[in-house]
Design a protein around this motif. Sequence first.
Motif, PDB file in Angstrom:
ATOM      1  N   LEU A   7       0.795  -1.110   0.221  1.00  0.00           N
ATOM      2  CA  LEU A   7      -0.018   0.022  -0.088  1.00  0.00           C
ATOM      3  C   LEU A   7       0.901   1.284   0.037  1.00  0.00           C
ATOM      4  CD1 LEU A   7      -3.090   0.368   2.081  1.00  0.00           C
ATOM      5  CD2 LEU A   7      -2.010   2.208   1.661  1.00  0.00           C
ATOM      6  N   ARG A   8       1.939   1.382   0.688  1.00  0.00           N
ATOM      7  CA  ARG A   8       2.943   2.330   0.878  1.00  0.00           C
ATOM      8  C   ARG A   8       3.330   2.517  -0.589  1.00  0.00           C
ATOM      9  NH1 ARG A   8       6.050  -0.086   5.491  1.00  0.00           N
ATOM     10  NH2 ARG A   8       4.917   0.328   7.473  1.00  0.00           N
ATOM     11  N   ASP A   9       3.799   1.507  -1.307  1.00  0.00           N
ATOM     12  CA  ASP A   9       4.597   1.812  -2.591  1.00  0.00           C
ATOM     13  C   ASP A   9       3.655   2.139  -3.670  1.00  0.00           C
ATOM     14  OD1 ASP A   9       6.956   0.841  -1.388  1.00  0.00           O
ATOM     15  OD2 ASP A   9       6.424  -1.436  -1.960  1.00  0.00           O
ATOM     16  N   ASN A  10       2.298   1.695  -3.607  1.00  0.00           N
ATOM     17  CA  ASN A  10       1.476   2.335  -4.764  1.00  0.00           C
ATOM     18  C   ASN A  10       0.013   2.583  -3.969  1.00  0.00           C
ATOM     19  OD1 ASN A  10      -0.005   2.692  -7.135  1.00  0.00           O
ATOM     20  ND2 ASN A  10       1.144   1.222  -8.155  1.00  0.00           N
ATOM     21  N   PRO A  11      -0.013   3.533  -3.441  1.00  0.00           N
ATOM     22  CA  PRO A  11      -1.678   3.951  -2.854  1.00  0.00           C
ATOM     23  C   PRO A  11      -2.702   4.147  -3.906  1.00  0.00           C
ATOM     24  CG  PRO A  11      -0.083   5.816  -2.449  1.00  0.00           C
ATOM     25  CD  PRO A  11       0.906   4.600  -2.941  1.00  0.00           C
ATOM     26  N   ALA A  12      -2.248   4.594  -4.907  1.00  0.00           N
ATOM     27  CA  ALA A  12      -3.361   4.874  -6.047  1.00  0.00           C
ATOM     28  C   ALA A  12      -3.916   3.829  -6.380  1.00  0.00           C
ATOM     29  CB  ALA A  12      -2.630   5.932  -7.115  1.00  0.00           C
ATOM     30  N   ALA A  13      -3.110   2.493  -6.668  1.00  0.00           N
ATOM     31  CA  ALA A  13      -3.385   1.409  -7.265  1.00  0.00           C
ATOM     32  C   ALA A  13      -4.570   0.758  -6.241  1.00  0.00           C
ATOM     33  CB  ALA A  13      -2.319   0.573  -7.659  1.00  0.00           C
ATOM     34  N   PHE A  14      -4.078   0.688  -5.054  1.00  0.00           N
ATOM     35  CA  PHE A  14      -4.727   0.209  -3.755  1.00  0.00           C
ATOM     36  C   PHE A  14      -6.113   0.853  -3.789  1.00  0.00           C
ATOM     37  CE2 PHE A  14      -6.217   0.119   0.607  1.00  0.00           C
ATOM     38  CZ  PHE A  14      -6.142  -1.469   0.775  1.00  0.00           C
ATOM     39  N   ASP A  15      -6.400   1.916  -4.157  1.00  0.00           N
ATOM     40  CA  ASP A  15      -7.451   2.854  -3.920  1.00  0.00           C
ATOM     41  C   ASP A  15      -8.322   2.685  -5.348  1.00  0.00           C
ATOM     42  OD1 ASP A  15      -7.338   4.137  -1.634  1.00  0.00           O
ATOM     43  OD2 ASP A  15      -6.439   5.987  -2.286  1.00  0.00           O
ATOM     44  N   ALA A  16      -7.840   2.346  -6.271  1.00  0.00           N
ATOM     45  CA  ALA A  16      -8.446   1.731  -7.501  1.00  0.00           C
ATOM     46  C   ALA A  16      -9.108   0.704  -7.599  1.00  0.00           C
ATOM     47  CB  ALA A  16      -7.575   2.217  -8.856  1.00  0.00           C
ATOM     48  N   ALA A  17      -8.293  -0.292  -6.951  1.00  0.00           N
ATOM     49  CA  ALA A  17      -8.957  -1.339  -6.875  1.00  0.00           C
ATOM     50  C   ALA A  17     -10.176  -1.867  -5.719  1.00  0.00           C
ATOM     51  CB  ALA A  17      -7.932  -2.637  -6.204  1.00  0.00           C
ATOM     52  N   LEU A  18      -9.915  -0.799  -4.677  1.00  0.00           N
ATOM     53  CA  LEU A  18     -11.004  -0.815  -3.779  1.00  0.00           C
ATOM     54  C   LEU A  18     -12.323   0.161  -4.280  1.00  0.00           C
ATOM     55  CD1 LEU A  18      -9.534  -0.204  -0.300  1.00  0.00           C
ATOM     56  CD2 LEU A  18     -10.808  -2.371  -1.263  1.00  0.00           C
TER      57      LEU A  18
END
Length: 430
Positions: A7-18
């Motif tokens: 999540l630290r490495d790629n928060p944008a991808a995490f938010d997009a998946a959620l």
Amino acid sequence: MHDIRALRDNPAAFDAALLRRGTEGVSAQILSLDEARRGAIHAAETAQAEQNAASKDVGRAKASGDEAEFARLRALVGDKKAEVAAMQTRAKELDDELTALLMAIPNLPFDDTPEGADEADNVEMRRWGTPRALDFAPKEHYEIPAVIPGMDFETAAKLSGARFVVLSGAVARVHRALAQFMLDTHVEENGLAETWTPVLVRDEMMLGTGQLPKFGEDSYRTTNGWWLVPTAEVTLTNIVNGLTVEESYLPRRYVAHTQCFRSEAGSAGRDTAGMLRQHQFEKVEMVSVTHPDQSRAEHERMTDCAEGILRRLNLPHRTVVLCTGDMGFGASRTHDIEVWLPGQNTYREISSVSVCGDFQARRMNARFKPTAGGKPEFVHTLNGSGLAVGRCLIAVLENGQQADGSVDLPEALHPWLRGKTRITAQGELV
């Protein structure tokens, strides 16, 4: 649970998946809490180092005979000790808060999981079999003359309340035979290890598979703190809870036939007639624990195992991929198998087969040691019904019903009924 480092490495991808699951971006809140937690840990460690250094100075002052310096340093160590304890308490509070937040966030969907809001957006993969053409109006299972003597909802309501049933005679016999048929098929033909597990579990086991903390209202808890399992997924998956196994141990494929218990919270008014949705029911559950590289192939294999039971019973069915809005909390991708029910003139779910990736493994701290060396990695877990016994009974009864009120039973089931082939309109197994 989620990997905070990813999540630290790629928060944008995490938010997009959620967001595909209908959950607005939470990475900012998580990362803010994570930063505060790491700051508190660092401060506590720094204060601990200062306390240790001061403790050494105390010893030197004592040895030199400098009583004033000794008294001053001893007081300083006492203050530092209290400061360290407070800082460690704060760090633990922040760590617990972060863990609770991560525990409440659903699994991320795979890229090929279809996006959608609800079951209307699920995508059909395939169908098997053609619903039988009937020259009479089909009845629902509880209305079939052959079934009525052996399916008693009034007595069950007297004993336990709504959403329970008492089975007897031929119907109870077929119900038992179905469970045995499923178990034997999975063990002898599909290579699953038959397992018998408790139906009462501790909090940690429900946490491990994702029923807690968010979905406690969906299950029953005893007065002394045990939970009645909603499915044997809980016990079978948690066999590896806290373990670090050799890579050669994988895959592990389990199957168990158990009673299951669900409060059906939020389902008021749905499927109240018959035994389609019960508080107590039986399932034959499959669970696989695999190497991460094998989990997607295992998902297909498990789906085929569940479909195979329906093929053997000659029950028409279809398989759909659940969309992001209809998928369970712990799944990254789910295949629902829906069996044809002529009494309802529709397909109804009889199995959900889900791949969870390392989501449950992180909650359980379940890992394996790579044969090639290196750090232990999290296993992947999968679960699926193989099948829901009561719903399979419904399908057998409705699809086998005849115009005279009798029920013809699937040929594959005859050996488990000692050669009996049908239930007469009077409810006798012959």
